[in-house]
Design an enzyme around this catalytic site. Structure first.
Site, PDB file in Angstrom:
ATOM      1  N   GLY A   1      -7.168   2.227  -1.226  1.00 59.65           N
ATOM      2  CA  GLY A   1      -5.939   1.453  -1.099  1.00 59.65           C
ATOM      3  C   GLY A   1      -6.199   0.053  -1.624  1.00 59.65           C
TER       4      GLY A   1
ATOM      5  N   TYR B   1     -16.414   0.900  -1.349  1.00 59.62           N
ATOM      6  CA  TYR B   1     -15.649   1.495  -2.453  1.00 59.62           C
ATOM      7  C   TYR B   1     -16.340   1.339  -3.818  1.00 59.62           C
ATOM      8  CZ  TYR B   1     -11.503   2.131  -5.460  1.00 59.62           C
ATOM      9  OH  TYR B   1     -10.615   2.542  -6.416  1.00 59.62           O
TER      10      TYR B   1
ATOM     11  N   GLU C   1      -1.005  -0.322   0.168  1.00 56.41           N
ATOM     12  CA  GLU C   1      -0.386  -0.836  -1.055  1.00 56.41           C
ATOM     13  C   GLU C   1      -1.181  -2.002  -1.634  1.00 56.41           C
ATOM     14  OE1 GLU C   1       0.754  -0.894   1.941  1.00 56.41           O
ATOM     15  OE2 GLU C   1       1.616  -2.812   2.490  1.00 56.41           O
ATOM     16  N   LYS C   2      -1.043  -2.179  -2.950  1.00 55.42           N
ATOM     17  CA  LYS C   2      -1.761  -3.259  -3.633  1.00 55.42           C
ATOM     18  C   LYS C   2      -0.808  -4.423  -3.879  1.00 55.42           C
ATOM     19  CE  LYS C   2      -5.389  -0.642  -5.442  1.00 55.42           C
ATOM     20  NZ  LYS C   2      -6.417  -0.738  -6.450  1.00 55.42           N
ATOM     21  N   ALA C   3      -1.381  -5.526  -4.372  1.00 50.02           N
ATOM     22  CA  ALA C   3      -0.627  -6.779  -4.448  1.00 50.02           C
ATOM     23  C   ALA C   3       0.730  -6.682  -5.172  1.00 50.02           C
ATOM     24  CB  ALA C   3      -1.498  -7.863  -5.074  1.00 50.02           C
TER      25      ALA C   3
HETATM   26  P1  NAD Z   1      -3.640   7.184  -4.260  1.00 47.35           P
HETATM   27  O1  NAD Z   1      -4.153   6.843  -2.909  1.00 47.35           O
HETATM   28  O2  NAD Z   1      -2.194   7.005  -4.512  1.00 47.35           O
HETATM   29  O3  NAD Z   1      -4.041   8.670  -4.643  1.00 47.35           O
HETATM   30  C1  NAD Z   1      -5.264   9.247  -4.287  1.00 47.35           C
HETATM   31  C2  NAD Z   1      -4.957  10.612  -3.718  1.00 47.35           C
HETATM   32  O4  NAD Z   1      -6.212  11.269  -3.426  1.00 47.35           O
HETATM   33  C3  NAD Z   1      -4.163  10.591  -2.414  1.00 47.35           C
HETATM   34  O5  NAD Z   1      -2.943  11.286  -2.578  1.00 47.35           O
HETATM   35  C4  NAD Z   1      -5.069  11.263  -1.395  1.00 47.35           C
HETATM   36  O6  NAD Z   1      -4.372  12.084  -0.471  1.00 47.35           O
HETATM   37  C5  NAD Z   1      -5.975  12.081  -2.297  1.00 47.35           C
HETATM   38  N1  NAD Z   1      -7.241  12.410  -1.637  1.00 47.35           N
HETATM   39  C6  NAD Z   1      -8.055  11.560  -0.967  1.00 47.35           C
HETATM   40  N2  NAD Z   1      -9.091  12.241  -0.454  1.00 47.35           N
HETATM   41  C7  NAD Z   1      -8.908  13.540  -0.790  1.00 47.35           C
HETATM   42  C8  NAD Z   1      -9.627  14.729  -0.521  1.00 47.35           C
HETATM   43  N3  NAD Z   1     -10.723  14.722   0.233  1.00 47.35           N
HETATM   44  N4  NAD Z   1      -9.146  15.882  -1.023  1.00 47.35           N
HETATM   45  C9  NAD Z   1      -8.017  15.922  -1.761  1.00 47.35           C
HETATM   46  N5  NAD Z   1      -7.287  14.819  -2.037  1.00 47.35           N
HETATM   47  C10 NAD Z   1      -7.729  13.642  -1.553  1.00 47.35           C
HETATM   48  O7  NAD Z   1      -4.518   6.307  -5.285  1.00 47.35           O
HETATM   49  P2  NAD Z   1      -4.298   6.037  -6.837  1.00 47.35           P
HETATM   50  O8  NAD Z   1      -3.885   4.623  -6.973  1.00 47.35           O
HETATM   51  O9  NAD Z   1      -3.466   7.103  -7.447  1.00 47.35           O
HETATM   52  O10 NAD Z   1      -5.796   6.159  -7.359  1.00 47.35           O
HETATM   53  C11 NAD Z   1      -6.258   7.293  -8.099  1.00 47.35           C
HETATM   54  C12 NAD Z   1      -7.707   7.054  -8.521  1.00 47.35           C
HETATM   55  O11 NAD Z   1      -7.790   5.859  -9.303  1.00 47.35           O
HETATM   56  C13 NAD Z   1      -8.684   6.870  -7.363  1.00 47.35           C
HETATM   57  O12 NAD Z   1      -9.919   7.449  -7.702  1.00 47.35           O
HETATM   58  C14 NAD Z   1      -8.843   5.379  -7.292  1.00 47.35           C
HETATM   59  O13 NAD Z   1     -10.063   5.008  -6.703  1.00 47.35           O
HETATM   60  C15 NAD Z   1      -8.772   4.987  -8.754  1.00 47.35           C
HETATM   61  N6  NAD Z   1      -8.370   3.589  -8.949  1.00 47.35           N
HETATM   62  C16 NAD Z   1      -7.091   3.186  -8.693  1.00 47.35           C
HETATM   63  C17 NAD Z   1      -6.736   1.861  -8.897  1.00 47.35           C
HETATM   64  C18 NAD Z   1      -5.331   1.384  -8.625  1.00 47.35           C
HETATM   65  O14 NAD Z   1      -5.074   0.199  -8.862  1.00 47.35           O
HETATM   66  N7  NAD Z   1      -4.414   2.203  -8.162  1.00 47.35           N
HETATM   67  C19 NAD Z   1      -7.691   0.943  -9.346  1.00 47.35           C
HETATM   68  C20 NAD Z   1      -8.990   1.380  -9.574  1.00 47.35           C
HETATM   69  C21 NAD Z   1      -9.313   2.720  -9.406  1.00 47.35           C
END
Ligand code: NAD
Length: 349
Positions: free
Chosen positions: A91, A161, A203-205
């Site tokens: 998150g 993380y 949620e993010k910023a």
């Molecule tokens: P999100 O939280 O919206 O989606 C991640 C999903 O993974 C969730 O729906 C959650 O239920 C699912 N999940 C978590 N653990 C699980 C498990 N054990 N089995 C099955 N599903 C599981 O996050 P996002 O923003 O869509 O991020 C997606 C990827 O991108 C992640 O790896 C995150 O670390 C990476 N990321 C995102 C951002 C960003 O700004 N959103 C930045 C850097 C990296």
């Protein structure tokens, strides 16, 4: 050395694409992206109950599996040609500073998923890493220089993380060098857009500040609380750039097992992000700074020299354009919630 990725290297339209974390923000958008491109066999996997997924794309096979379990990963990967691993317990700063163990435990998903993809004979494995993998010592001032790929080492990643991401990157590199699995590693920098988490603590910023402006307008309370002193700097990438970048990175032979930044290089302070949200909302609010709230590193930006050289492209949706779309979508969600309708809300399954 500019070299376009070869999209002919994608799997065939009838071959199976597996996307994990597809009940969340980026995974859901990626499922929609590949479906719109005409891919007919997409398997979306998430541990959230399917009715709670942010997006459910017509024609996509949806599976409800907890991928921290090895057997579930094997099930998810059966017959896969390409695997995109976006599942992670994560998150915004409020979440990753408080729940480091939960963040670290996502390593189970990553280790089991890459092994399952390899065993299933997948052609490609994409891993969503993060700018949190970078050395935090280099991010102590709002005016810091942008981070280039080599800045992850010597390693001093964000606690929890960031280390989980760095370690999982290493798995991707070793599966390529020892076993020949074609892996791709993108380090995302703050992604935002419609169909993302906008309330509930993860949620993010960009989403949080848009929601606060909307709330202030709605309630008539003319103030906004900002975490930190507002001088922290970040760049923000719109979701359309993110999914396009994932596709290009995953199909570029020069980027196999090579970590690469996927982020905007348009730097903003949190204060200027608030200015932008206020401009979109047509309101000026009194700012209150919560100096004790989680705020992350002082400054972070994406150095895009490498991605421009390799792909001849970089994320380029301006913040004002992307945030306008995001703000409008959150406004609709806000109204829907007030009317008692179901909305996108992460309940932390
Ligand atoms: P999100 O939280 O919206 O989606 C991640 C999903 O993974 C969730 O729906 C959650 O239920 C699912 N999940 C978590 N653990 C699980 C498990 N054990 N089995 C099955 N599903 C599981 O996050 P996002 O923003 O869509 O991020 C997606 C990827 O991108 C992640 O790896 C995150 O670390 C990476 N990321 C995102 C951002 C960003 O700004 N959103 C930045 C850097 C990296």
């Amino acid at each position: 050395m500019s070299k376009k990725p070869n999209m002919a290297d994608r799997c065939g339209k009838d071959e199976l694409i597996v996307i994990t974390g597809a009940g969340g923000f980026i995974g859901g958008a990626l499922a929609r992206y590949f479906s719109d491109l005409g891919f007919k066999r997409i398997r979306a996997v998430d541990r959230k109950p399917i009715p709670d997924w942010y997006q459910r794309v017509p024609g996509v096979e949806n599976l409800n599996l907890d991928l921290s379990d090895e057997e579930s990963c094997r099930r998810a990967c059966i017959d896969a040609a390409e695997v995109y691993n976006l599942a992670a317990d994560m998150g915004g700063m409020g979440f990753i500073e408080r729940f480091r163990i939960q963040c670290l435990r996502s390593i189970l998903v990553n280790t089991h998923m890459i092994e399952a993809a390899y065993q299933a004979g997948a052609q490609r494995f994409f891993f969503s890493s993060s700018a949190c993998a970078y050395n935090t010592e280099l991010q102590k001032l709002p005016t810091v220089r942008a981070l280039k790929e080599s800045d992850a080492y010597p390693a001093m990643a964000e606690r929890g993380y960031g280390w989980e991401k760095l370690m999982s990157e290493m798995f991707c590199q070793e599966y390529w060098s020892e076993r020949g699995l074609k892996t791709s590693i993108a380090r995302f920098h703050n992604v935002y857009g419609p169909w993302g988490t906008w309330d509930g603590g993860r949620e993010k910023a960009p989403a949080a500040l848009s929601r606060k402006v909307i709330e202030a307008k709605d309630t008539g309370k003319k103030e906004i609380t900002i975490w930190g002193d507002g001088t922290q700097t970040r760049s923000f990438m719109y979701i359309d750039d993110c999914v396009k970048g994932i596709d290009m990175i995953a199909h570029c032979e020069d980027l196999i097992a090579v970590p690469i930044n996927l982020g905007s290089s348009e730097l903003h302070s949190i204060n200027s992000l608030v200015d932008t949200a206020e401009k979109i909302g047509g309101i000026k609010l009194e700012r209150k700074y919560d100096l004790g709230a989680p705020k992350g590193v002082a400054g972070r930006n994406s150095d895009n020299t490498f991605i421009k050289n390799v792909l001849n492209w970089e994320p380029n949706v301006p913040l004002i354009d992307g945030l306008t779309k995001t703000y409008k979508w959150i406004e609709q969600q806000y109204v829907a919630r007030k009317e008692g309708q179901k909305t996108v809300r992460d309940t932390g399954h």
